[in-house]
Design a protein around this motif. Structure first.
Motif, mmCIF file in Angstrom:
data_model
loop_
_atom_site.group_PDB
_atom_site.id
_atom_site.type_symbol
_atom_site.label_atom_id
_atom_site.label_comp_id
_atom_site.label_asym_id
_atom_site.label_seq_id
_atom_site.Cartn_x
_atom_site.Cartn_y
_atom_site.Cartn_z
ATOM 1 N N ASN A 115 17.384 6.099 -5.335
ATOM 2 C CA ASN A 115 16.195 6.830 -4.910
ATOM 3 C C ASN A 115 15.250 6.583 -6.381
ATOM 4 N N ASN A 116 14.086 6.113 -5.650
ATOM 5 C CA ASN A 116 12.959 6.111 -6.840
ATOM 6 C C ASN A 116 12.142 7.398 -6.859
ATOM 7 N N TYR A 117 11.408 7.454 -7.917
ATOM 8 C CA TYR A 117 10.636 8.687 -7.962
ATOM 9 C C TYR A 117 9.542 8.095 -8.880
ATOM 10 N N SER A 143 19.308 0.139 9.926
ATOM 11 C CA SER A 143 18.120 -0.912 9.995
ATOM 12 C C SER A 143 17.917 -1.657 8.686
ATOM 13 N N LYS A 144 18.223 -1.124 7.562
ATOM 14 C CA LYS A 144 18.025 -1.768 6.286
ATOM 15 C C LYS A 144 19.264 -2.828 6.182
ATOM 16 N N ALA A 145 20.577 -2.147 6.587
ATOM 17 C CA ALA A 145 21.475 -3.190 6.496
ATOM 18 C C ALA A 145 21.447 -4.343 7.422
ATOM 19 N N ALA A 199 0.876 -1.072 -0.114
ATOM 20 C CA ALA A 199 -0.203 -0.108 -0.009
ATOM 21 C C ALA A 199 0.912 1.253 0.019
ATOM 22 N N GLY A 200 2.118 1.006 0.094
ATOM 23 C CA GLY A 200 3.032 1.918 0.235
ATOM 24 C C GLY A 200 3.678 2.608 -1.446
ATOM 25 N N PHE A 201 4.606 3.256 -1.517
ATOM 26 C CA PHE A 201 4.975 3.789 -3.013
ATOM 27 C C PHE A 201 5.233 2.861 -3.921
ATOM 28 N N ILE A 202 6.559 2.060 -3.664
ATOM 29 C CA ILE A 202 6.849 1.368 -4.679
ATOM 30 C C ILE A 202 6.185 -0.237 -4.556
ATOM 31 N N GLY A 203 5.646 -0.312 -3.512
ATOM 32 C CA GLY A 203 4.819 -1.683 -3.545
ATOM 33 C C GLY A 203 3.663 -1.447 -4.312
ATOM 34 N N PRO A 223 19.913 5.939 11.045
ATOM 35 C CA PRO A 223 19.234 4.624 11.859
ATOM 36 C C PRO A 223 18.485 3.893 10.767
ATOM 37 N N TYR A 224 17.815 4.686 9.828
ATOM 38 C CA TYR A 224 17.191 3.901 8.658
ATOM 39 C C TYR A 224 18.149 3.062 7.846
ATOM 40 N N SER A 225 19.142 3.786 7.595
ATOM 41 C CA SER A 225 20.157 2.728 6.631
ATOM 42 C C SER A 225 20.833 1.656 7.377
ATOM 43 N N TYR A 241 0.244 -7.432 1.605
ATOM 44 C CA TYR A 241 0.209 -7.640 2.915
ATOM 45 C C TYR A 241 0.523 -6.481 3.549
ATOM 46 N N ASP A 242 0.002 -5.630 4.438
ATOM 47 C CA ASP A 242 0.269 -4.053 5.005
ATOM 48 C C ASP A 242 -0.404 -3.902 5.990
ATOM 49 N N LYS A 243 0.283 -3.272 6.841
ATOM 50 C CA LYS A 243 -0.183 -2.682 8.233
ATOM 51 C C LYS A 243 -1.001 -1.308 8.139
ATOM 52 N N GLU A 250 9.727 0.633 7.439
ATOM 53 C CA GLU A 250 9.761 2.297 7.750
ATOM 54 C C GLU A 250 10.939 2.665 6.949
ATOM 55 N N SER A 251 10.324 3.698 5.985
ATOM 56 C CA SER A 251 11.296 4.382 4.874
ATOM 57 C C SER A 251 11.883 5.607 4.868
ATOM 58 N N HIS A 252 11.666 6.532 5.734
ATOM 59 C CA HIS A 252 11.972 7.874 5.698
ATOM 60 C C HIS A 252 12.934 8.142 6.738
HETATM 61 P P1 NAD Z 1 6.785 3.487 1.856
HETATM 62 O O1 NAD Z 1 7.155 4.087 2.991
HETATM 63 O O2 NAD Z 1 6.257 4.423 0.789
HETATM 64 O O3 NAD Z 1 5.951 2.163 2.139
HETATM 65 C C1 NAD Z 1 6.085 1.212 3.181
HETATM 66 C C2 NAD Z 1 5.099 0.398 3.109
HETATM 67 O O4 NAD Z 1 5.159 -0.475 4.345
HETATM 68 C C3 NAD Z 1 3.626 1.217 3.541
HETATM 69 O O5 NAD Z 1 2.623 0.772 2.862
HETATM 70 C C4 NAD Z 1 3.529 0.757 4.999
HETATM 71 O O6 NAD Z 1 2.191 0.766 5.557
HETATM 72 C C5 NAD Z 1 4.087 -0.502 5.004
HETATM 73 N N1 NAD Z 1 4.675 -0.924 6.345
HETATM 74 C C6 NAD Z 1 5.308 -0.321 7.333
HETATM 75 N N2 NAD Z 1 5.545 -1.147 8.444
HETATM 76 C C7 NAD Z 1 4.770 -2.158 8.313
HETATM 77 C C8 NAD Z 1 4.630 -3.451 9.232
HETATM 78 N N3 NAD Z 1 5.157 -3.427 10.200
HETATM 79 N N4 NAD Z 1 3.865 -4.521 8.747
HETATM 80 C C9 NAD Z 1 3.405 -4.404 7.347
HETATM 81 N N5 NAD Z 1 3.319 -3.395 6.739
HETATM 82 C C10 NAD Z 1 4.398 -2.166 7.193
HETATM 83 O O7 NAD Z 1 8.263 2.969 1.188
HETATM 84 P P2 NAD Z 1 8.694 2.833 -0.266
HETATM 85 O O8 NAD Z 1 9.331 4.021 -0.511
HETATM 86 O O9 NAD Z 1 7.574 2.150 -1.113
HETATM 87 O O10 NAD Z 1 9.937 1.703 -0.023
HETATM 88 C C11 NAD Z 1 9.612 0.189 -0.099
HETATM 89 C C12 NAD Z 1 10.759 -0.403 0.239
HETATM 90 O O11 NAD Z 1 11.902 -0.139 -0.732
HETATM 91 C C13 NAD Z 1 11.301 -0.384 1.393
HETATM 92 O O12 NAD Z 1 12.071 -1.426 1.957
HETATM 93 C C14 NAD Z 1 12.639 0.792 1.094
HETATM 94 O O13 NAD Z 1 13.706 0.487 2.256
HETATM 95 C C15 NAD Z 1 12.901 0.280 -0.035
HETATM 96 N N6 NAD Z 1 13.673 1.185 -0.851
HETATM 97 C C16 NAD Z 1 13.118 2.451 -1.254
HETATM 98 C C17 NAD Z 1 13.591 3.385 -2.078
HETATM 99 C C18 NAD Z 1 12.851 4.675 -2.337
HETATM 100 O O14 NAD Z 1 13.689 5.568 -2.890
HETATM 101 N N7 NAD Z 1 11.482 4.912 -2.139
HETATM 102 C C19 NAD Z 1 14.774 3.022 -2.765
HETATM 103 C C20 NAD Z 1 15.368 1.897 -2.582
HETATM 104 C C21 NAD Z 1 14.668 1.013 -1.514
#
Ligand code: NAD
Length: 349
Positions: free
Chosen positions: A182-184, A156-158, A6-10, A152-154, A27-29, A78-80
């Motif tokens: 970075n995606n857009y 946690s991803k690492a 339900a997020g950006f890339i997904g 802290p973000y990077s 599957y989304d919270k 968590e992505s910000h």
């Molecule tokens: P986003 O913040 O837009 O979306 C995150 C989604 O995850 C949201 O729908 C949120 O509801 C869901 N979520 C958060 N915590 C949750 C939990 N505990 N259980 C279930 N769902 C949960 O993020 P995005 O920008 O779409 O990024 C998606 C992935 O791609 C992330 O793992 C991010 O690290 C990675 N990524 C993003 C970018 C970018 O530029 N946006 C670049 C490289 C990698």
């Protein structure tokens, strides 16, 4: 199964895969960043929605079993970066513990499979180039660049990347990892640079630029990322990692000025004023990495992936999408989500 879709890339990935005839289980919270409206337009017969936390190992496992999942795209996070500086706990919980929970459930499920279902199962972990830290004026991140996360973000991803790697080497779970720049594109929460600048420009607000505006990111149009993820899922070798990037290095200030000049054309301001006049340089973010740039030659060479958009074509599409979808931004900022179609019982906060 797509976590975090339900997020950006997904959500872009869900649109992409269902347009290729796949059936997806989202599957989304639904945190502040998740918006079911981003899934609108996907036919009901191509998608199911499960509202759940990735930290809930039992629910993840039951979802895998109930839908007979054959591939997991793990995007939930968590992505910000700014939020991770203000409140790192949620990043540790979701990005590290949540990935541990996903791996635990996926392993149990994988071990219950046999035959072609077992040999075909894949778990793709979607990560970021930020795990590699910051570059100087030259050089690129390769898959062999040592990890050096600075926020802290990077960090946690690492950590989550390391867990995924260990589940391959220790338990034989067929995992793949991508580290993308970075995606857009459409449907990005308007706290990230590009949608924030578009939104603020149209709302006649300041356009905040960190520090001197010369931090460099390597930008990739989100649909090109989705194609890369689909390619890695189909052709990638389990246990391998693939860097994904658009070879589109731009300074933040260049991005902001490009958006301003496109908006000057598409949505001119009254009285001949220019959007650039709204730019305001603000105090830099602590630990702000200076430059990221991806060497994506492995995925190009081994899997035949290529980005299809240039930055110029991608940013134009993106701006047009936001101009045409002002209501989407208003909904997400007001926390008013249209959930009826997904059977979630009305607006979600
Ligand atoms: P986003 O913040 O837009 O979306 C995150 C989604 O995850 C949201 O729908 C949120 O509801 C869901 N979520 C958060 N915590 C949750 C939990 N505990 N259980 C279930 N769902 C949960 O993020 P995005 O920008 O779409 O990024 C998606 C992935 O791609 C992330 O793992 C991010 O690290 C990675 N990524 C993003 C970018 C970018 O530029 N946006 C670049 C490289 C990698």
């Amino acid at each position: 199964m797509l976590t975090g879709a339900a997020g950006f890339i997904g959500s872009n990935l869900a649109h992409f895969l269902t347009s290729q005839d796949a059936y997806v289980v989202v599957y989304d919270k639904l945190t502040y960043a998740g918006n079911p409206a981003s899934l609108e337009g996907i036919p009901c017969e191509r998608m199911s929605f499960v509202k759940g936390d990735i930290c809930d190992t039992e629910l993840v496992y039951r979802t895998l079993c109930e839908y007979g999942i054959d591939a997991v795209f793990h995007l939930a996070a968590e992505s910000h970066v700014d939020r991770s500086i203000d409140g790192p706990a949620a990043f540790i919980e979701t990005n590290i513990n949540g990935t541990f929970s996903m791996l635990t459930a996926a392993r149990r499920y994988y071990e219950s499979l046999d035959g072609e279902r077992r040999s075909g199962f894949r778990f793709l972990h979607i990560s970021t180039d930020e795990v590699y830290g910051s570059l100087g004026k030259t050089g690129y991140f390769t898959e062999n660049t040592p990890y050096a996360p600075n926020s802290p973000y990077s960090a946690s991803k690492a950590s989550s990347d390391h867990l995924v790697r260990a589940w391959f080497h220790t338990y034989g779970l067929p995992v793949l990892t991508t580290n993308c720049s970075n995606n857009y594109g459409p449907r990005q929460f308007p706290e990230k640079l590009i949608p924030l600048i578009i939104h603020n420009a149209l709302a006649d607000k300041e356009l905040p630029v960190y520090g001197d505006g010369k931090n460099i990111r390597d930008w990739l149009y989100v649909e090109d990322h989705c194609r890369a993820l689909d390619t890695v899922m189909r052709l990638g070798v389990p246990g391998e990692t693939y860097n994904v990037g658009g070879s589109c290095e731009r300074q933040n200030i260049q991005i902001v000025k490009t958006i301003c000049s496109i908006l000057d054309e598409l949505r001119p301001k009254a009285g001949g004023a220019k959007y650039e006049e709204q730019i305001k340089f603000v105090k830099d973010r602590p630990g702000h990495d200076r430059r990221y740039a991806i060497d994506a030659s492995k995925i190009k060479r081994e899997l035949g992936w290529q980005p299809q958009e240039t930055f110029e074509s991608g940013i134009l599409k993106t701006i047009k999408w936001y101009l045409d979808n002002q209501q989407w931004i208003a909904n997400i900022l007001n926390g008013k989500y249209r959930c009826e179609r997904l059977g979630l019982g009305g607006d979600e906060q």
